[in-house]
Motif scaffolding. Structure first.
Motif, PDB file in Angstrom:
ATOM      1  N   LEU A   2      -7.240  -0.659  -0.260  1.00  0.00           N
ATOM      2  CA  LEU A   2      -8.523   0.004  -0.054  1.00  0.00           C
ATOM      3  C   LEU A   2      -8.631   0.498   1.383  1.00  0.00           C
ATOM      4  O   LEU A   2      -9.064   1.644   1.630  1.00  0.00           O
ATOM      5  N   ARG A   3      -8.233  -0.333   2.332  1.00  0.00           N
ATOM      6  CA  ARG A   3      -8.259   0.067   3.736  1.00  0.00           C
ATOM      7  C   ARG A   3      -7.329   1.249   3.989  1.00  0.00           C
ATOM      8  O   ARG A   3      -7.649   2.153   4.769  1.00  0.00           O
ATOM      9  N   TYR A  54      -6.384  -9.979  -4.242  1.00  0.00           N
ATOM     10  CA  TYR A  54      -7.449  -9.684  -3.282  1.00  0.00           C
ATOM     11  C   TYR A  54      -6.902  -9.233  -1.931  1.00  0.00           C
ATOM     12  O   TYR A  54      -7.384  -8.263  -1.348  1.00  0.00           O
ATOM     13  N   TRP A 103      -7.349  -5.415  -0.784  1.00  0.00           N
ATOM     14  CA  TRP A 103      -8.097  -5.027   0.413  1.00  0.00           C
ATOM     15  C   TRP A 103      -7.264  -4.118   1.305  1.00  0.00           C
ATOM     16  O   TRP A 103      -7.771  -3.138   1.859  1.00  0.00           O
ATOM     17  N   ARG A 104      -5.969  -4.414   1.447  1.00  0.00           N
ATOM     18  CA  ARG A 104      -5.104  -3.577   2.276  1.00  0.00           C
ATOM     19  C   ARG A 104      -4.974  -2.179   1.684  1.00  0.00           C
ATOM     20  O   ARG A 104      -4.960  -1.183   2.417  1.00  0.00           O
ATOM     21  N   GLU A 115       0.823  -1.218   0.000  1.00  0.00           N
ATOM     22  CA  GLU A 115       0.000   0.000   0.000  1.00  0.00           C
ATOM     23  C   GLU A 115       0.855   1.265   0.000  1.00  0.00           C
ATOM     24  O   GLU A 115       0.330   2.384   0.005  1.00  0.00           O
TER      25      GLU A 115
END
Length: 310
Positions: free
Chosen positions: A215-216, A208, A212-213, A171
């Motif tokens: 997006l978080r 995935y 998700w990380r 991220e």
């Protein structure tokens, strides 16, 4: 003006099959640059191969790309930083044009926007996820880049030395993009070819899990950088819910002068109190964030623009 010192930064994890090609490509494209390979606990011969190819090899023991970038930005001293992955997927020949654009326009970050027709180079799931996250970043922060997840970037010294790296993993690219957007830095994008990995090299990115990380991370950074909007939205939802629950109570009271559903009335009161607390929390945190942003901006202004006489 003297020639700027250029450092090529290559974070690596188990890239024995690709690192020599990557180092050779950047040494050829930027003959005056120092190529640094930061190994992140590889279990293969990445360090030995990189050293044999002519790179300065260092090691970061905390696992995760964010930890490696934090270490690279802290340790390496240069005027211009070229960061890419060590998997030979980015086009080293594009680096001189990216550096030249930074110097000519005195900008702080040039993003290598990936262009590829090879399915193996850029999987469909990654394309969709990148487009989704890029659009979300634009909606939340007002503007964005066409490829926020690109690991191929050129930075000025004042970008690197004003950037407090907090991310742990993949991220990091999102955090870099938000840092540039928040400080309103001059940036640019350059389309660059993107290649498939050489045989024997495997991707460490999980479509995935890492998606998700990321997006978080976007939502967390929005909460941190836009607290008034974030907590104001939460407060608004709570207040709206309280009003919807209160309407029947008000109508009943106007007709009978009684409040027959006391628990609902207590709930409405509690929701309105929570809504007010969220609003005030947003106002207070917005003031704190403004102060933090000013400190980062002053750290940023403490260094000369790229290409300017020192």
């Amino acid at each position: 003006m003297t020639e700027p010192r250029i450092a090529v930064l290559l974070p690596c994890y188990n890239e024995e099959a690709a690192i020599a090609q990557t180092v050779a490509g950047f040494r050829a494209a930027l003959p005056g640059a120092v190529v640094y390979v930061y190994d992140n606990n590889s279990r293969d011969r990445t360090r030995e191969v990189a050293a044999s190819a002519g790179a300065v090899v260092r090691r970061e023991r905390i696992q995760g790309k964010g930890a490696v970038v934090r270490r690279m930005f802290a340790d390496v001293d240069a005027d211009i930083y070229v960061m890419a992955d060590g998997d030979a997927t980015y086009d080293a020949a594009s680096a001189p044009a990216m550096v030249a654009r930074m110097l000519d326009e005195q900008i702080d970050m040039v993003v290598g926007s990936r262009v590829s027709d090879a399915t193996l180079a850029y999987r469909r799931g990654h394309r969709f996820g990148n487009a989704l996250l890029t659009g979300m970043l634009a909606r939340l922060f007002g503007r964005s880049f066409t490829d926020i997840l690109s690991g191929y970037r050129v930075f000025s010294r004042r970008f690197v030395k004003s950037f407090p790296v907090l991310s742990a993993g993949f991220e990091i690219e999102t955090e870099i993009s938000v840092h540039a957007l928040e400080l309103k830095m001059p940036t640019a994008e350059v389309e660059t070819p993107y290649f498939a990995r050489p045989e024997g090299s495997e991707s460490k990115l999980s479509t995935y899990g890492d998606g998700w990380r990321i997006l978080r991370t976007i939502l967390t950074l929005y909460r941190i950088e836009r607290p008034l909007w974030f907590f104001g939205a939460v407060g608004g939802v709570l207040a709206l819910l309280a009003v919807l629950l209160a309407v029947p109570l008000v109508l009943t009271y106007m007709q009978t002068h009684l409040v027959p559903r006391v628990p609902t009335a207590v709930l409405v009161t509690g929701l309105m109190i929570l809504a007010a607390l969220n609003l005030f929390a947003g106002l207070i945190l917005d003031t704190v964030v403004r102060g933090r942003r000013e400190v980062r901006r002053l750290a940023y202004l403490g260094h000369a623009a790229p290409g300017s006489p020192t």
